[in-house]
Structure formats: structure tokens, C-alpha cells
Design a protein around this motif. Structure first.
Motif, PDB file in Angstrom:
ATOM      1  N   ILE A 138      27.282  32.783  30.380  1.00 44.06           N
ATOM      2  CA  ILE A 138      28.669  32.592  30.360  1.00 44.06           C
ATOM      3  C   ILE A 138      29.566  33.944  30.825  1.00 44.06           C
ATOM      4  O   ILE A 138      29.211  34.896  29.954  1.00 44.06           O
ATOM      5  CB  ILE A 138      29.172  32.244  29.106  1.00 44.06           C
ATOM      6  N   ALA A 139      30.259  33.847  32.038  1.00 48.16           N
ATOM      7  CA  ALA A 139      30.936  35.201  32.414  1.00 48.16           C
ATOM      8  C   ALA A 139      32.313  34.874  32.208  1.00 48.16           C
ATOM      9  O   ALA A 139      32.957  33.727  32.687  1.00 48.16           O
ATOM     10  CB  ALA A 139      30.559  35.534  33.833  1.00 48.16           C
ATOM     11  N   GLY A 140      33.223  36.006  31.713  1.00 43.46           N
ATOM     12  CA  GLY A 140      34.679  35.567  31.621  1.00 43.46           C
ATOM     13  C   GLY A 140      35.141  36.952  32.527  1.00 43.46           C
ATOM     14  O   GLY A 140      34.999  37.794  32.633  1.00 43.46           O
ATOM     15  N   PHE A 141      36.560  36.468  32.991  1.00 41.46           N
ATOM     16  CA  PHE A 141      37.215  37.545  33.691  1.00 41.46           C
ATOM     17  C   PHE A 141      38.594  37.118  33.491  1.00 41.46           C
ATOM     18  O   PHE A 141      38.913  36.241  33.287  1.00 41.46           O
ATOM     19  CB  PHE A 141      36.726  37.760  35.316  1.00 41.46           C
ATOM     20  N   VAL A 142      39.559  38.059  34.007  1.00 42.87           N
ATOM     21  CA  VAL A 142      40.864  37.829  33.626  1.00 42.87           C
ATOM     22  C   VAL A 142      41.549  38.259  35.060  1.00 42.87           C
ATOM     23  O   VAL A 142      41.361  39.254  35.759  1.00 42.87           O
ATOM     24  CB  VAL A 142      41.454  39.032  32.802  1.00 42.87           C
ATOM     25  N   VAL A 143      42.535  37.250  35.735  1.00 51.33           N
ATOM     26  CA  VAL A 143      43.640  37.553  36.702  1.00 51.33           C
ATOM     27  C   VAL A 143      44.748  38.080  36.096  1.00 51.33           C
ATOM     28  O   VAL A 143      45.244  37.274  35.360  1.00 51.33           O
ATOM     29  CB  VAL A 143      43.812  36.522  37.581  1.00 51.33           C
ATOM     30  N   GLN A 144      45.375  39.363  36.444  1.00 52.59           N
ATOM     31  CA  GLN A 144      46.533  39.762  35.805  1.00 52.59           C
ATOM     32  C   GLN A 144      47.519  40.007  36.915  1.00 52.59           C
ATOM     33  O   GLN A 144      47.111  40.442  37.990  1.00 52.59           O
ATOM     34  CB  GLN A 144      46.378  40.948  35.027  1.00 52.59           C
ATOM     35  N   GLY A 145      48.822  39.670  36.780  1.00 50.36           N
ATOM     36  CA  GLY A 145      49.760  40.064  37.744  1.00 50.36           C
ATOM     37  C   GLY A 145      50.947  39.073  37.993  1.00 50.36           C
ATOM     38  O   GLY A 145      51.322  38.361  37.057  1.00 50.36           O
ATOM     39  N   THR A 146      51.434  39.061  39.189  1.00 51.93           N
ATOM     40  CA  THR A 146      52.636  38.227  39.228  1.00 51.93           C
ATOM     41  C   THR A 146      52.305  36.819  40.331  1.00 51.93           C
ATOM     42  O   THR A 146      53.140  36.188  40.604  1.00 51.93           O
ATOM     43  CB  THR A 146      53.838  38.889  39.780  1.00 51.93           C
ATOM     44  N   GLY A 147      51.288  37.000  40.910  1.00 46.35           N
ATOM     45  CA  GLY A 147      51.079  35.901  41.956  1.00 46.35           C
ATOM     46  C   GLY A 147      49.602  35.642  41.935  1.00 46.35           C
ATOM     47  O   GLY A 147      48.730  35.856  41.142  1.00 46.35           O
ATOM     48  N   THR A 148      48.858  34.389  42.782  1.00 53.34           N
ATOM     49  CA  THR A 148      47.735  34.089  42.649  1.00 53.34           C
ATOM     50  C   THR A 148      46.758  35.180  43.277  1.00 53.34           C
ATOM     51  O   THR A 148      47.429  35.881  43.883  1.00 53.34           O
ATOM     52  CB  THR A 148      47.549  32.810  43.599  1.00 53.34           C
ATOM     53  N   LYS A 149      45.736  35.135  42.709  1.00 53.98           N
ATOM     54  CA  LYS A 149      44.572  35.943  43.372  1.00 53.98           C
ATOM     55  C   LYS A 149      43.365  35.173  44.051  1.00 53.98           C
ATOM     56  O   LYS A 149      42.773  34.181  43.408  1.00 53.98           O
ATOM     57  CB  LYS A 149      44.147  36.601  42.153  1.00 53.98           C
ATOM     58  N   GLN A 150      42.828  35.718  45.325  1.00 53.97           N
ATOM     59  CA  GLN A 150      42.103  35.099  45.738  1.00 53.97           C
ATOM     60  C   GLN A 150      40.585  35.544  45.266  1.00 53.97           C
ATOM     61  O   GLN A 150      40.528  36.899  45.181  1.00 53.97           O
ATOM     62  CB  GLN A 150      41.957  35.318  47.328  1.00 53.97           C
ATOM     63  N   VAL A 151      39.620  34.955  44.515  1.00 49.77           N
ATOM     64  CA  VAL A 151      38.540  35.181  43.881  1.00 49.77           C
ATOM     65  C   VAL A 151      37.467  34.472  44.510  1.00 49.77           C
ATOM     66  O   VAL A 151      37.342  33.246  44.703  1.00 49.77           O
ATOM     67  CB  VAL A 151      38.702  35.078  42.517  1.00 49.77           C
ATOM     68  N   LEU A 152      36.251  35.221  44.760  1.00 53.54           N
ATOM     69  CA  LEU A 152      35.008  34.491  44.854  1.00 53.54           C
ATOM     70  C   LEU A 152      33.791  34.975  43.924  1.00 53.54           C
ATOM     71  O   LEU A 152      33.625  35.880  43.065  1.00 53.54           O
ATOM     72  CB  LEU A 152      34.469  35.267  46.350  1.00 53.54           C
ATOM     73  N   ILE A 153      33.403  33.910  43.379  1.00 51.64           N
ATOM     74  CA  ILE A 153      32.217  33.716  42.529  1.00 51.64           C
ATOM     75  C   ILE A 153      30.890  33.261  42.942  1.00 51.64           C
ATOM     76  O   ILE A 153      31.099  32.348  43.638  1.00 51.64           O
ATOM     77  CB  ILE A 153      32.905  32.943  41.164  1.00 51.64           C
ATOM     78  N   ARG A 154      29.910  33.820  42.693  1.00 49.81           N
ATOM     79  CA  ARG A 154      28.603  33.591  43.161  1.00 49.81           C
ATOM     80  C   ARG A 154      27.632  33.425  41.929  1.00 49.81           C
ATOM     81  O   ARG A 154      27.706  34.308  41.119  1.00 49.81           O
ATOM     82  CB  ARG A 154      27.987  34.191  44.283  1.00 49.81           C
ATOM     83  N   ALA A 155      26.857  32.477  42.071  1.00 53.16           N
ATOM     84  CA  ALA A 155      25.472  32.377  41.168  1.00 53.16           C
ATOM     85  C   ALA A 155      24.353  32.214  41.902  1.00 53.16           C
ATOM     86  O   ALA A 155      24.094  31.416  42.721  1.00 53.16           O
ATOM     87  CB  ALA A 155      25.563  30.875  40.424  1.00 53.16           C
ATOM     88  N   LEU A 156      23.525  33.407  41.735  1.00 53.13           N
ATOM     89  CA  LEU A 156      22.190  33.634  42.459  1.00 53.13           C
ATOM     90  C   LEU A 156      20.998  33.321  41.829  1.00 53.13           C
ATOM     91  O   LEU A 156      21.099  33.796  40.426  1.00 53.13           O
ATOM     92  CB  LEU A 156      22.425  34.863  43.249  1.00 53.13           C
ATOM     93  N   GLY A 157      20.001  33.224  42.348  1.00 48.64           N
ATOM     94  CA  GLY A 157      18.755  32.780  41.609  1.00 48.64           C
ATOM     95  C   GLY A 157      17.452  33.228  42.612  1.00 48.64           C
ATOM     96  O   GLY A 157      16.926  34.286  42.665  1.00 48.64           O
ATOM     97  N   PRO A 158      17.282  32.364  43.487  1.00 48.06           N
ATOM     98  CA  PRO A 158      16.087  32.421  44.521  1.00 48.06           C
ATOM     99  C   PRO A 158      16.225  33.710  45.356  1.00 48.06           C
ATOM    100  O   PRO A 158      15.176  34.204  45.416  1.00 48.06           O
ATOM    101  CB  PRO A 158      16.073  31.265  45.339  1.00 48.06           C
ATOM    102  N   SER A 159      17.429  34.115  45.576  1.00 50.96           N
ATOM    103  CA  SER A 159      17.222  35.363  46.574  1.00 50.96           C
ATOM    104  C   SER A 159      16.889  36.606  45.802  1.00 50.96           C
ATOM    105  O   SER A 159      16.841  37.719  46.380  1.00 50.96           O
ATOM    106  CB  SER A 159      18.757  35.498  47.220  1.00 50.96           C
ATOM    107  N   LEU A 160      16.994  36.490  44.536  1.00 53.53           N
ATOM    108  CA  LEU A 160      16.581  37.567  43.835  1.00 53.53           C
ATOM    109  C   LEU A 160      15.118  38.136  43.832  1.00 53.53           C
ATOM    110  O   LEU A 160      14.605  39.213  43.548  1.00 53.53           O
ATOM    111  CB  LEU A 160      16.902  37.523  42.167  1.00 53.53           C
ATOM    112  N   GLN A 161      14.212  37.222  44.364  1.00 47.42           N
ATOM    113  CA  GLN A 161      13.057  37.277  44.176  1.00 47.42           C
ATOM    114  C   GLN A 161      12.556  38.319  45.307  1.00 47.42           C
ATOM    115  O   GLN A 161      11.616  39.102  45.421  1.00 47.42           O
ATOM    116  CB  GLN A 161      12.096  35.973  44.702  1.00 47.42           C
ATOM    117  N   ALA A 162      13.453  38.443  46.587  1.00 47.92           N
ATOM    118  CA  ALA A 162      13.414  39.468  47.612  1.00 47.92           C
ATOM    119  C   ALA A 162      13.457  40.846  47.074  1.00 47.92           C
ATOM    120  O   ALA A 162      13.141  41.925  47.555  1.00 47.92           O
ATOM    121  CB  ALA A 162      14.302  39.237  48.730  1.00 47.92           C
ATOM    122  N   ALA A 163      14.446  40.861  45.816  1.00 51.16           N
ATOM    123  CA  ALA A 163      14.556  42.352  45.322  1.00 51.16           C
ATOM    124  C   ALA A 163      13.304  42.246  44.145  1.00 51.16           C
ATOM    125  O   ALA A 163      13.541  43.647  43.277  1.00 51.16           O
ATOM    126  CB  ALA A 163      15.848  42.358  44.355  1.00 51.16           C
TER     127      ALA A 163
END
Length: 619
Positions: free
Chosen positions: A44-69
Motif C-alpha cells: 500500500i503506497a500513499g502520496f499527496v497532490v498539493q496545490g491549486t490545480g490538477t496534477k498529471q501523475v504516472l503510477i507503475r507496479a512492476l514485477g517480472p522486469s525486476l528479474q533483469a536486475a
């Protein structure tokens, strides 16, 4: 901590620990690698958007690609949901992003490598508020996963701030790994926490009993580590407490750090494993400003002559909530001095009635000011409108910029000031709220600071309560002091009205002859101006010691003794301090009368001023 909004909801457990505190910063990417399990042990991850307008946000959940690391046991098919933590409503979800063209373009624009098709990506515009991202495995699968939150439009009027992630901490590859990036060009103060035992209060089962914390830079160098937060150096413990972020359990971990721009990794581990929370805070960004600045509740006498005529607020700079809120942040911001060590509040301290307990204030390089820092209570009301002891600033708007440019006090030029403020991303929102656009100018800085200073209104003293009851709340000693103040003492000749300031005149109070500091006379060079000084309000006078322009008197008792029998003859001595023969008057007060005057002066203390949050340090 608004626990009443949290109940025992697992969705809200992480965000309950952040409720009520927001930090606008230049954190541009926040990520956590964690063991993703089932039930209460999803990530569970939480974050806050603060300010006066909308904010473009990109969220990712990765798993299989971690094997390359080299990560073993990676989550085979991560699923991602974005939830409103207050209502539990699912705002967006994704299981397999499948190289969606729009999502590909957005990730590429951020310089990100595209994940595998079975991983999850969400991109959307969010209104200011709190959000929770939940990562689980499709069909109950478990494994090591990575959740990432990206600010997709830095510099916009809203900002992505803070990350907190809750999940299980295991051994080996199952340790919790958090990551964050500091953007910009200057170092930032951050605080990183790892919590475990305190999560039990929010209904989280199987908590990590003793979380340990490490912070590592991009080169792999361990910068700091902590196990129990109170066991580190005393200055670090103090910094945690000063940020109001001290963990509630001694076994939890917290690290205050100053870090250069770059990428950093946080490791959370602990014997026995269990659910834990990792958090990253930006300590250089201000918390929200509470309170009403523009429309304070005033006693009836403040809305009528003569006090209403003392109001020095110019028509071109009325106090607004947003303007004073910006001014409050500027007032406490040490970036406004050459070496980032001194703020306006360094010499005008809330606990001391916005004055300095030292006779002379200390500047950014250790030098001393030439005069005592005057208290700021009720600076809004002064008929002569001028500021400084010698009244060299015609308006408060003029005054607030002079200490910043003073070679002893703060040491910046106005162009340096503007550049310094404009470089901080959180100021964009504050300036937009106050003035309509994010543009930073010295004029806007001046206007905002002046609005904040004028908002420091003090009308909650025992004296104010007494006005409404004909002083039935006063003790006999306090009433004797009031009678002396307005009668034989003639103190109200210079400290008039319920604001205790003069009308049109400026005064010489006979401190010495000749004057070492000539006051107005030092500016004009005229003998008749020697020893003329501004008369400050007596509001909160109990808090503003030492007294006089040079801080020569340490106590109110010494001040009363001076006016009783210590006034010095001087050609410019003001009339209220002379007797019928033109000589310095002698009141010949008894010890009981001197004590009564001091008791009366202490009724002018507003006990709320020193603790009112809307006037307090927002950092």
C-alpha cells in the motif's frame, strides 16, 4: 493525526499517520520495492497532490522486469489500483498495460524504460488531495514488487509531495526498499522514517517489531542508518522532534538528513519480519497555513476612532488570507539570508512577542544590529505609519525589505532575493494563490511580508476582557496600576488608546544627554531631532524584554523606575516628561505603586499570541 477518520481501515492506516501535514517539495520520483503478499500484506503506497490545480501523475507496479536486475522471486503479474483513502472508491485500476500507445508515450516522455506487458501502469490527472495505490498479485500471486509514483509535469501549480508505503518486510530479497529523487540545484533537508509497532493502533496485524533503516546514495554508499530513533546523536533526535515527526514507539527508526540533488535508496529491515511503513518527508517545504488573517475578530474600539485612524494598511495592499500565508512562509524562510541561516523570525520571535530577547540581534555572519528588534504586535495600527526606531521607512512595505538587504542582518540584494525565492518550487503555488500568477518579484515579496506582519493582531489579553466589564476582572493592584497609568503617571500621553501607541507626535524620552544613538537626529543632522524615537505599542510588553532602542533595561521594573525618577534633562525632552518648571518630572512613586504599574502592564499580555499556529513557523 486524525485517527477518527481512520478507524481500523487497512486502506487508511498509512495515511492516518500523515493526516493534517503536507509538504510541498521538489521530490520528483518516489518508489518502493517490497514483498507483495495477500490479505493484509499487499503493498500500500500513499502520496499527496498539493496545490491549486490538477496534477498529471504516472503510477507503475512492476514485477517480472525486476528479474533483469537480479531480483529473485519477483511478482509475476502485478495488479494496481488507485483509491481515494477517505471513501475507498477505486479511481483507476490496471492489471496488464499491454504497451498501450498513450501510456507508452507518457513513460517515454519521462525517460522511463517501458515495462513488460504483464505489469501495470496508470496515468491520470488528479485534483489536490491524498491518494492510495494498492499493489497485489493477480489471482492471489505473491512475490517481490515495485511501486512507483512519478510527477509527470514538474513546475505546474500543483505538486506531488511525500510517499509512504506499507508492506511486509522479510529477510534477504524481501527487505523493503524505498527510493526517492531530489530535483533542483540545492540541497534539501529530508526526514525518513520506518514504522512498525505503531501500526498496530490502526488495525494492521503482524507488524514489524523493531524496524531498522538505512539510506544509501546512487553510488551505493551508506549515508546513515538508524535502529531506535532516540539512540542517535542528540542533535538528530532534536531535529526529529522539531519536525513534529517523532515516532510514537522508541523501537521505530527516523533519520533527518540534508541531501544534495540525486537519487537515494532507503532499506527497511528487521528481525522476524512483519508489516512496516516507510516514509519520506521534505523538511524544507512549508506546512499548510491555518487560520484567518484577513478578517480577525476585533474589539469594538478597534473599529472606531481614534484607533481606526491609526490603521496603516494601504489601499493597494490589503491583507488577504493567501497574501499573509505567503508572507508567513517568507517570514520564517532562512533562504532569505546570504548563508541561509537567518530569517525575519530569527530577530522577531513569536515566543517573545515577535521581538528578540537579546539587546542586539545577531546577523547572518555573526555581527550585531545597532538597535534592539522591536516587537511586531499590532504593527498595523500606528498613525505616523513609519517604521524602525528612527522611522526611516515610510511604510511597512518599505521596512520589510531593508533587513534583507542590510549587510549585517541578512545580506542579500533584491535580485538575489528574487532568484533565491523563485528557485523553490513550492513558492509557485503560494505566489499564484496570493497574486494570481507564480511570478516572483521584490514588490510581491514586500507586499506579502507586510500583510503577514499586519495580521499579527493581539486583542486577547486580560486588559481586553476588562474593557468590556469596566475592569471588574482586574485585581486591586492591577486597577491601581491602570489608574496611575492614565492619571498621575501620564503614561497614556505617549501610549494612548487601547492600542497603546501615540497619535501624531514623536517623542524624546530623556534616556541620556548627549544621546549616543541620536535616533531621528542621526538621519536629519538637525539638533532638534536628537533623541527622537518611535514609540512602540505596549501590547505584550511583558514578552518583549529588553526595553528601549538599545535594550538597556532588562525588566519592566527597571523601566518603571526610570520613568519614576530617572528621566534625564535634554533640550528635546518631550512635554509629558517635564514638570511645570520644564525640568524632568519626578513621580515619587511608592514601592507598591511601582509594583502596581508593572502589574497593569502585564495585563496587556495576550497569552494566545506566543502559541497561535497561524503565526508559527511553517517549516
Amino acid at each position: 493525526m486524525r485517527v477518527s477518520h481512520c478507524g481500523r481501515s487497512l486502506l487508511l492506516a498509512a495515511w492516518c499517520l500523515l493526516a493534517g501535514r503536507a509538504f510541498a517539495g521538489h521530490l520528483v520520483n518516489l518508489s518502493t520495492r517490497v514483498s507483495v503478499e495477500t490479505g493484509d500484506s499487499v503493498a500500500i503506497a500513499g502520496f499527496v497532490v498539493q496545490g491549486t490545480g490538477t496534477k498529471q501523475v504516472l503510477i507503475r507496479a512492476l514485477g517480472p522486469s525486476l528479474q533483469a536486475a537480479g531480483v529473485s522471486g519477483a511478482l509475476a503479474d502485478p495488479s494496481l489500483r488507485l483509491v481515494n483513502p477517505s471513501t475507498g472508491a477505486v479511481l483507476a485500476s490496471n492489471d496488464n498495460w499491454n504497451f498501450d500507445a498513450t501510456l507508452s508515450a507518457r513513460q517515454t516522455a519521462l525517460g522511463l524504460s517501458l515495462p513488460l506487458a504483464s505489469e501495470a501502469v496508470i496515468a491520470l490527472a488528479l485534483e489536490p488531495g491524498s491518494y492510495t495505490a494498492i499493489v497485489s498479485g493477480a489471482n492471489g500471486a505473491t512475490g517481490i514488487g515495485l511501486v512507483e509514483v512519478y510527477d509527470a509535469e514538474t513546475g505546474a501549480p500543483s505538486a506531488l509531495i511525500n510517499l509512504t508505503t506499507r508492506g511486509p518486510v522479510r529477510s534477504g530479497a524481501g527487505v523493503m526498499i524505498g527510493g526517492f529523487v531530489i530535483g533542483g540545484t540545492t540541497p534539501k533537508r529530508v526526514l525518513v522514517r520506518a514504522l512498525g509497532p505503531s501500526l498496530s493502533a490502526f488495525g494492521v496485524p503482524g507488524v514489524l517489531a523493531n524496524p531498522g533503516l538505512e539510506v544509501i546514495d546512487a553510488a551505493g554508499t551508506r549515508l546513515a542508518q538508524n535502529d531506535d530513533w532516540q539512540t542517535q546523536a542528540a542533535d538528530l533526535v532534536s531535529a526529529v522532534r522539531a519536525a513534529s515527526l517523532a515516532p510514537t514507539q522508541t523501537a521505530e527508526a527516523a533519520l533527518p538528513l540534508t541531501l544534495a540533488p540525486g537519487a537515494y535508496t532507503v532499506l527497511v529491515n528487521g528481525a522476524g519480519g512483519g508489516n512496516a511503513l516507510v516514509e519520506v518527508y521534505d523538511l524544507d517545504s512549508p506546512s499548510p497555513t491555518p487560520g484567518n488573517y484577513a478578517r480577525p475578530t476585533l474589539p469594538a474600539g478597534f473599529t472606531q476612532p481614534p484607533i481606526v485612524g491609526q490603521d496603516n494598511t494601504p489601499a493597494a495592499n490589503p491583507t488577504t488570507d493567501a497574501g499573509a500565508a505567503l508572507g508567513r512562509v517568507l517570514f520564517y524562510d532562512q533562504r532569505l539570508s546570504a548563508n541561509r541561516t537567518i530569517a525575519c523570525a530569527s530577530c522577531h520571535q513569536q515566543a517573545h512577542g515577535f521581538s528578540d530577547p537579546r539587546a542586539f540581534s545577531v546577523g547572518f555572519a555573526g555581527g550585531l544590529t545597532g538597535r534592539n528588534s522591536m516587537g511586531l504586535s499590532n504593527a498595523r495600527w500606528y498613525q505616523r505609519r513609519a517604521f524602525f526606531w528612527d522611522e526611516r521607512a515610510a511604510t511597512l512595505e518599505d521596512q520589510v525589505l531593508q533587513p534583507i538587504q542590510n549587510a549585517v542582518e541578512m545580506g542579500l540584494t533584491l535580485p538575489e532575493l528574487v532568484n533565491r525565492v523563485a528557485a523553490e518550487p513550492f513558492y509557485a503555488t503560494l505566489f499564484r494563490n496570493a497574486f494570481g500568477t507564480p511570478d516572483v518579484t521584490s514588490d510581491r515579496i514586500s507586499r506579502a511580508l507586510a500583510q503577514f506582519v499586519r495580521s499579527i493582531v493581539s486583542t486577547n489579553s486580560k486588559y481586553d476582557a476588562g474593557v468590556a466589564s469596566n475592569f471588574a476582572n482586574f485585581t486591586p493592584e492591577e486597577n491601581l496600576g491602570r489608574q496611575l497609568f492614565n492619571g498621575r503617571g501620564n503614561c497614556n500621553a505617549c501610549h494612548a488608546t487601547d492600542n497603546f501607541v501615540p497619535g501624531a507626535p514623536i517623542f524624546n524620552n530623556g534616556l541620556e544627554n548627549p544621546y549616543v544613538d541620536k535616533g531621528v537626529g542621526a538621519l536629519t543632522g538637525r539638533p532638534q531631532d536628537e533623541g527622537l524615537f518611535k514609540v512602540p505599542s505596549l501590547r505584550n510588553i511583558e514578552l518583549t524584554a529588553p526595553y528601549m532602542h538599545d535594550g538597556r533595561f532588562a525588566t519592566l521594573e527597571q523601566v518603571v523606575d526610570f520613568y519614576d525618577r530617572g528621566v534625564v534633562a535634554h533640550p528635546n525632552l518631550s512635554g509629558p516628561l517635564r514638570n511645570g518648571a520644564g525640568n524632568p518630572r519626578r513621580l515619587n512613586l511608592t514601592p507598591a505603586e511601582r509594583s502596581a504599574l508593572v502589574a497593569f502592564l502585564k495585563t496587556l499580555t495576550d497569552p494566545s499570541l506566543a502559541t497561535d499556529r497561524k503565526f508559527a513557523d511553517p517549516f
